[in-house]
Design an enzyme around this catalytic site. Structure first.
Site, PDB file in Angstrom:
ATOM      1  N   ARG A  51       1.648  -7.057   2.967  1.00 36.35           N
ATOM      2  CA  ARG A  51       2.988  -6.803   2.424  1.00 36.35           C
ATOM      3  C   ARG A  51       3.036  -5.645   1.430  1.00 36.35           C
ATOM      4  O   ARG A  51       3.888  -4.770   1.515  1.00 36.35           O
ATOM      5  CB  ARG A  51       3.527  -8.049   1.686  1.00 36.35           C
ATOM      6  CG  ARG A  51       4.129  -9.095   2.550  1.00 36.35           C
ATOM      7  CD  ARG A  51       3.854 -10.454   1.952  1.00 36.35           C
ATOM      8  NE  ARG A  51       2.433 -10.707   2.108  1.00 36.35           N
ATOM      9  CZ  ARG A  51       1.895 -11.213   3.211  1.00 36.35           C
ATOM     10  NH1 ARG A  51       2.663 -11.583   4.182  1.00 36.35           N
ATOM     11  NH2 ARG A  51       0.591 -11.367   3.338  1.00 36.35           N
ATOM     12  N   THR A  52       2.146  -5.668   0.463  1.00 36.48           N
ATOM     13  CA  THR A  52       2.281  -4.720  -0.643  1.00 36.48           C
ATOM     14  C   THR A  52       2.071  -3.293  -0.156  1.00 36.48           C
ATOM     15  O   THR A  52       2.885  -2.406  -0.417  1.00 36.48           O
ATOM     16  CB  THR A  52       1.292  -5.078  -1.768  1.00 36.48           C
ATOM     17  OG1 THR A  52       1.455  -6.458  -2.075  1.00 36.48           O
ATOM     18  CG2 THR A  52       1.545  -4.255  -3.006  1.00 36.48           C
ATOM     19  N   LYS A  80     -20.282   5.224  -0.842  1.00 34.58           N
ATOM     20  CA  LYS A  80     -21.482   6.007  -1.204  1.00 34.58           C
ATOM     21  C   LYS A  80     -21.805   5.874  -2.683  1.00 34.58           C
ATOM     22  O   LYS A  80     -22.735   6.506  -3.175  1.00 34.58           O
ATOM     23  CB  LYS A  80     -21.254   7.490  -0.883  1.00 34.58           C
ATOM     24  CG  LYS A  80     -20.919   7.791   0.557  1.00 34.58           C
ATOM     25  CD  LYS A  80     -20.599   9.280   0.706  1.00 34.58           C
ATOM     26  CE  LYS A  80     -19.774   9.542   1.948  1.00 34.58           C
ATOM     27  NZ  LYS A  80     -19.102  10.860   1.891  1.00 34.58           N
ATOM     28  N   ARG A 101      -4.523  -1.071  -5.393  1.00 29.29           N
ATOM     29  CA  ARG A 101      -4.926  -2.478  -5.497  1.00 29.29           C
ATOM     30  C   ARG A 101      -6.435  -2.517  -5.596  1.00 29.29           C
ATOM     31  O   ARG A 101      -7.141  -1.764  -4.912  1.00 29.29           O
ATOM     32  CB  ARG A 101      -4.477  -3.270  -4.270  1.00 29.29           C
ATOM     33  CG  ARG A 101      -5.116  -4.652  -4.245  1.00 29.29           C
ATOM     34  CD  ARG A 101      -4.528  -5.532  -3.197  1.00 29.29           C
ATOM     35  NE  ARG A 101      -3.171  -5.911  -3.549  1.00 29.29           N
ATOM     36  CZ  ARG A 101      -2.454  -6.801  -2.879  1.00 29.29           C
ATOM     37  NH1 ARG A 101      -2.964  -7.377  -1.816  1.00 29.29           N
ATOM     38  NH2 ARG A 101      -1.237  -7.113  -3.252  1.00 29.29           N
ATOM     39  N   HIS A 129       0.360  -8.457 -10.946  1.00 25.62           N
ATOM     40  CA  HIS A 129       0.947  -7.850  -9.747  1.00 25.62           C
ATOM     41  C   HIS A 129       2.409  -7.553 -10.097  1.00 25.62           C
ATOM     42  O   HIS A 129       3.326  -8.235  -9.647  1.00 25.62           O
ATOM     43  CB  HIS A 129       0.836  -8.846  -8.587  1.00 25.62           C
ATOM     44  CG  HIS A 129       1.060  -8.272  -7.221  1.00 25.62           C
ATOM     45  ND1 HIS A 129       1.638  -7.037  -7.004  1.00 25.62           N
ATOM     46  CD2 HIS A 129       0.790  -8.788  -5.986  1.00 25.62           C
ATOM     47  CE1 HIS A 129       1.695  -6.818  -5.693  1.00 25.62           C
ATOM     48  NE2 HIS A 129       1.189  -7.859  -5.060  1.00 25.62           N
TER      49      HIS A 129
HETATM   50  N1   CP Z   1       2.247 -10.672  -1.827  1.00 20.77           N
HETATM   51  C1   CP Z   1       1.199  -9.854  -1.599  1.00 20.77           C
HETATM   52  O1   CP Z   1       0.659  -9.214  -2.518  1.00 20.77           O
HETATM   53  O2   CP Z   1       0.823  -9.807  -0.299  1.00 20.77           O
HETATM   54  P1   CP Z   1      -0.330  -8.872   0.288  1.00 20.77           P
HETATM   55  O3   CP Z   1      -1.629  -9.353  -0.326  1.00 20.77           O
HETATM   56  O4   CP Z   1      -0.275  -9.034   1.772  1.00 20.77           O
HETATM   57  O5   CP Z   1      -0.050  -7.472  -0.156  1.00 20.77           O
END
Ligand code: CP
Length: 305
Positions: A51-52, A80, A101, A129
């Site tokens: 999603r993100t 590496k 991320r 998040h």
């Molecule tokens: N909600 C969320 O962060 O989903 P993903 O881990 O799929 O990005």
């Protein structure tokens, strides 16, 4: 230049401005199709995501921006031995924004410390998040007033970064929080203390039975297998709370069932057609909210704000 590392980087007014802009974008996305033309957005994902990453990329493309990046750090020079700091310094020369991320709590702050372009934290370990919180708040605000909300966070509140961010974001709106988790997966003390110092009502429980009828939002979370050293402990806890037809009956007819997703058993698919289930709409709202966030950052970069 502004980094987005924590939901606490936003004032109440800034949150409301993003929500308002996202609402406008959602009603007429085509109006914004050129709004960030010429910008380049890098998505650096050192940890898996569906999603993100895809909604950030969709948001960028819908604004006419270009996107580069990676979904798997094993295909990069990280493999590496390149440090995060060096990777960020390099991508600074290739992109105007970095959405990242990482599996390590605090990694986005490490990146921001060496970055001349805005870093957007798309999830750092069990830290935060913030953009998930923005879309969660947007989704709630589409349905009910944000002020005086009664919300139950359920599941892995220790490692669940979405709960960490959403609770702190909603703190601007005088909420009442129930934190429901096994004792070993409680909300971190540091966040509880911050919330309580702001005068927020926080109650920790191990079951939802006694509070279910009174909540307006049920925010389910996944027990985060990837954060557990002890896999037997994970197996013991993973089904601590399951929303299915029987347990859903405990909640009011107008309660909102939310989940940042992915789910791995804590919401039975038999709930998907329940009118209270809004988790897929919640995920889709990520595009509008992330478009609004890019516009705010891009306006700042271009000197328009
Ligand atoms: N909600 C969320 O962060 O989903 P993903 O881990 O799929 O990005």
């Amino acid at each position: 230049m502004k980094h987005i590392l924590s939901i606490t980087d936003f004032s109440r007014d800034e949150l409301l401005q993003i929500i308002e802009k996202a609402r406008d974008i959602k009603s007429s996305p085509i109006t914004y199709c050129d709004a960030a033309r010429g910008s380049i957005i890098a998505t650096l994902f050192f940890e898996p995501s569906t999603r993100t990453r895809l909604s950030f990329e969709s948001a960028a493309l819908r604004l006419g921006a270009n996107v580069l990046g990676f979904a798997d750090a094993k295909t990069t020079s990280t493999k590496k031995g390149e440090t995060l700091e060096d990777t960020i310094k390099i991508v600074n020369g290739y992109a105007d924004y970095i959405v990242m991320r990482h599996f390590e709590t605090g990694a986005a702050a490490r990146a921001a410390a060496v970055s001349h372009v805005p870093i957007v934290n798309a999830g750092d370990g069990s830290g935060e998040h913030p953009t998930q919180a923005l879309l969660d708040i947007f989704t709630i605000a589409e349905k009910i007033p944000l002020n005086n909300l009664i919300i139950a966070f359920v599941g892995d509140l220790k490692y669940g970064r979405t709960a960490h961010s959403l609770s702190q974001g909603l703190a601007h709106f005088n909420p009442k929080f129930y934190f429901i988790s096994p004792s070993s997966l409680r909300m971190p003390e540091e966040i509880l203390t911050k919330l309580k110092n702001q005068g927020i009502s926080c109650q920790e429980l191990e079951t939802w039975d006694e509070i279910a009828r009174g909540v307006q939002v049920l925010y389910m979370t996944r027990v985060q297998e990837e954060r557990f050293q002890d896999k037997a402990e994970y197996a013991r806890l993973k089904n601590a709370y399951v929303l299915n037809k029987a347990t859903a009956a405990l909640f009011k007819d107008d309660c909102l069932f939310m989940h940042p997703l992915p789910r791995v058993g804590e919401i039975n698919p038999e709930i998907d057609n329940d009118q209270r289930a809004i988790y897929f709409k919640q995920a889709h709202n990520g595009v509008w909210v992330r478009m609004a966030l890019f516009l705010a950052l891009d306006g700042e970069r271009r000197g328009l704000i």
